[in-house]
Design an enzyme around this catalytic site. Structure first.
Site, PDB file in Angstrom:
ATOM      1  N   LYS A   3      51.671  38.579  37.944  1.00  0.00           N
ATOM      2  CA  LYS A   3      51.006  39.123  36.753  1.00  0.00           C
ATOM      3  C   LYS A   3      49.745  39.827  37.237  1.00  0.00           C
ATOM      4  CE  LYS A   3      48.158  39.036  33.850  1.00  0.00           C
ATOM      5  NZ  LYS A   3      47.208  40.160  33.716  1.00  0.00           N
ATOM      6  N   GLU A  34      40.829  31.409  44.015  1.00  0.00           N
ATOM      7  CA  GLU A  34      39.854  32.260  44.719  1.00  0.00           C
ATOM      8  C   GLU A  34      38.986  32.892  43.641  1.00  0.00           C
ATOM      9  OE1 GLU A  34      39.947  32.182  47.895  1.00  0.00           O
ATOM     10  OE2 GLU A  34      42.004  32.131  48.626  1.00  0.00           O
ATOM     11  N   CYS A  84      34.506  40.569  45.854  1.00  0.00           N
ATOM     12  CA  CYS A  84      34.149  39.157  45.661  1.00  0.00           C
ATOM     13  C   CYS A  84      33.168  38.676  46.720  1.00  0.00           C
ATOM     14  CB  CYS A  84      35.395  38.285  45.660  1.00  0.00           C
ATOM     15  SG  CYS A  84      36.395  38.464  47.140  1.00  0.00           S
ATOM     16  N   GLU A 108      26.956  36.789  38.872  1.00  0.00           N
ATOM     17  CA  GLU A 108      27.762  37.795  39.559  1.00  0.00           C
ATOM     18  C   GLU A 108      27.803  39.077  38.719  1.00  0.00           C
ATOM     19  OE1 GLU A 108      32.068  37.215  39.794  1.00  0.00           O
ATOM     20  OE2 GLU A 108      32.030  37.937  41.863  1.00  0.00           O
TER      21      GLU A 108
END
Ligand code: NAD
Length: 499
Positions: A183, A258, A292, A390
């Site tokens: 997905k 992750e 990331c 973030e």
């Protein structure tokens, strides 16, 4: 240069289930936007429960009845190498489509296509070299590990470097004999559908690879809650990861997470300043800052702080913002207007929290599209939101420190723990600092150069479980322990009636 649609776009993006491209059972679709114009350039099938059910059923059938899980590792490895060959031979086309869909600069998208091929090659090699433990108890027993694929793996991926991140999960899941339902992220569905053709050409049997496009809350959620999907490998935001954790809990699924990051780059006064500048500028502005492992908090020792900030701001101002398709571009357009709004809101927050030394809005000459000028804030205090949260865009926070202890405290002062970058010429300090910092991965005097054999993953809110090398093989397999008695079985005698 002008902005143009790449040649060879499909008429629409569909699912790929049991070897066929299909629309959603109920015909649902969603719009996919071009990040340079924010116009809807294509429709994609929006997967619902019924589509996920079909894909999982196909994957389950291919696992239970098909040849894939039973093939010799060498045979699967050959197919994986073929996949890598095809990806390499099409890297220019893949990069063009990826760059158009995601806004990533074309030169960086090319690098990502080559990394995708390398991921397949790596796991193709690893699976034939795989050996498992056997233990001997002399004269009594031999015990060995029977490693088995698990079944249908659900793979859920984000929109930053989508094709490469998909390969990071597809490579080991398929190498170990599982079947999959992927997905991909709804912002960037274009490149994922290329896998279908590539796998077909390489000889992957029908039903082994299935793709369901759609929104996270619909298609992703249905995959997470599907009882016939025992494994979920997820990459995305920490908040989504924690939601998925809860949703998968009743099914006791295997999970690999992750998640997000706010990684520190720590520059000590004894560092090679030029090298540290190159790496820290690249570390936050490459991939549009949508990375990331971006070193988005730079901690600089006070002796060199002013010089560093001045030179850093100068470099940031010179970073070339441009059309994603232009080979000269260093920062392209952010993926989607929603993400652009989020990044811009942090730029505004930062202006009230710290000293703006570069960027701070739209770059000149880009009145439309999701363009953000490389933005640098200095004197950022550790309780500032731009230090803690973030942002996932071309925005960096610089903070001074005096001592090693203070640097470590600042480095560890966020909820995240994905990567850390340390710049120093003092060997003892380098190792002591690396070993104390809360980060799943540390780079010493280096930018983010991956070795596929090493563990990849974060600590704290940055993830749970590590993939990379044989750890990925461990995640996608069961290690069954088989025990054999070599002699008489010595069992205590229960239920024997006394004479
Ligand atoms: P996201 O969490 O919004 O979405 C990731 C994927 O999850 C998408 O495919 C989305 O459709 C799906 N999803 C969303 N809600 C879901 C739900 N309820 N159930 C199931 N699936 C759902 O993340 P994003 O914005 O696409 O990606 C950016 C994030 O990914 C950043 O936080 C970044 O740090 C992180 N990331 C981490 C790594 C790593 O290796 N640690 C690598 C790349 C990106």
């Amino acid at each position: 240069m002008t902005h143009q649609k790449p040649a060879g776009l499909p008429d629409r993006i569909r699912h790929f289930i049991d070897g066929e491209f299909v629309d959603s059972v109920g015909g649902e679709t969603f719009d996919v936007l071009d990040p340079v114009t924010n116009e809807n350039y294509i429709q994609a099938a929006a997967g619902q429960q019924a589509d996920v059910d079909r894909a999982v059923a196909a994957a389950k059938r291919a696992f239970q009845e098909g040849p894939w899980p039973k093939l010799l590792p060498r045979e699967r490895s050959r197919v994986l190498h073929k996949i890598a060959d095809i990806v390499e031979s099409r890297d220019a086309q893949l990069a063009e489509l990826e760059s158009f869909d995601s806004g990533l600069p074309i030169t960086q998208a090319k690098g990502q296509a080559r990394r995708a091929a390398e991921n397949f090659r790596f796991f193709a090699d690893l699976i034939v070299a795989q050996h498992d433990d056997t233990f001997k108890v002399p004269g009594r027993q031999i015990n060995y590990v029977n490693r088995k694929p698990i079944g249908v793996a659900g793979l859920i991926t984000p929109w930053n470097t989508p094709f490469m991140l998909e390969s990071w999960k597809l490579g080991p899941a398929l190498a170990t004999g599982n079947t999959v339902v992927l997905k991909p992220a709804e912002f960037t569905p274009l490149s994922a559908s290329l896998w279908a053709e590539i796998f077909r050409e390489a000889g992957v049997p029908d039903g082994v690879f299935n793709l369901v496009n759609g929104l996270g809350e619909e298609a992703g959620d249905a995959l997470v809650k599907h009882p016939d999907v025992p494994l979920i490998s997820f990459t995305g935001e920490s908040s989504t990861g924690s939601l998925i954790f809860g949703n998968a809990a009743p099914f006791l699924k295997g999970l690999s997470m992750e998640l997000g990051g706010k990684s520190p780059a720590v520059v000590f006064a004894d560092a090679d300043l030029e090298a540290a500048l190159d790496a820290t500028v690249f570390g936050v502005f490459s991939l549009n800052g949508e990375r990331c492992t971006a070193g988005s908090r730079i901690l600089v020792q006070r002796d060199i702080y002013d010089e560093f900030v001045e030179r850093y701001a100068e470099r940031a101002k010179n970073v070339v913002v441009g059309l994603p398709s232009d080979p000269a571009t260093e920062v392209g357009a952010l993926v989607h207007p929603e993400h652009y709004d989020k990044v811009m809101s942090y730029v505004e927050i930062g202006k009230g929290e710290a000293r703006l030394v570069a960027g701070g809005g739209r770059p000149e000459g880009f009145p439309t599209g999701n363009y953000v000028a490389p933005t640098v804030f200095a004197d950022v205090s550790p309780d500032a939101r731009i230090f803690q949260e973030e942002i996932f865009g071309p925005v960096v926070a610089i903070t001074p420190f005096d001592t090693d202890e203070e640097a470590l405290e600042l480095a560890n002062n966020t909820k995240y723990g994905l990567a850390a970058y340390i710049w120093t010429s003092n060997l003892k300090r380098a190792h002591n600092f690396s070993q104390s910092v809360d980060a799943g991965m540390v780079w010493l005097n280096s930018n983010n150069v991956r070795d596929l054999r090493t563990p990849f993953g974060g600590v704290k809110a940055s993830g749970l479980g590590h993939e990379g090398g044989y750890r990925s093989i461990d995640f996608y397999t069961d290690q069954q322990a088989v025990h054999i008695t070599l002699n008489e079985a010595h069992s205590p005698k229960f239920g024997v009636v006394a004479p």
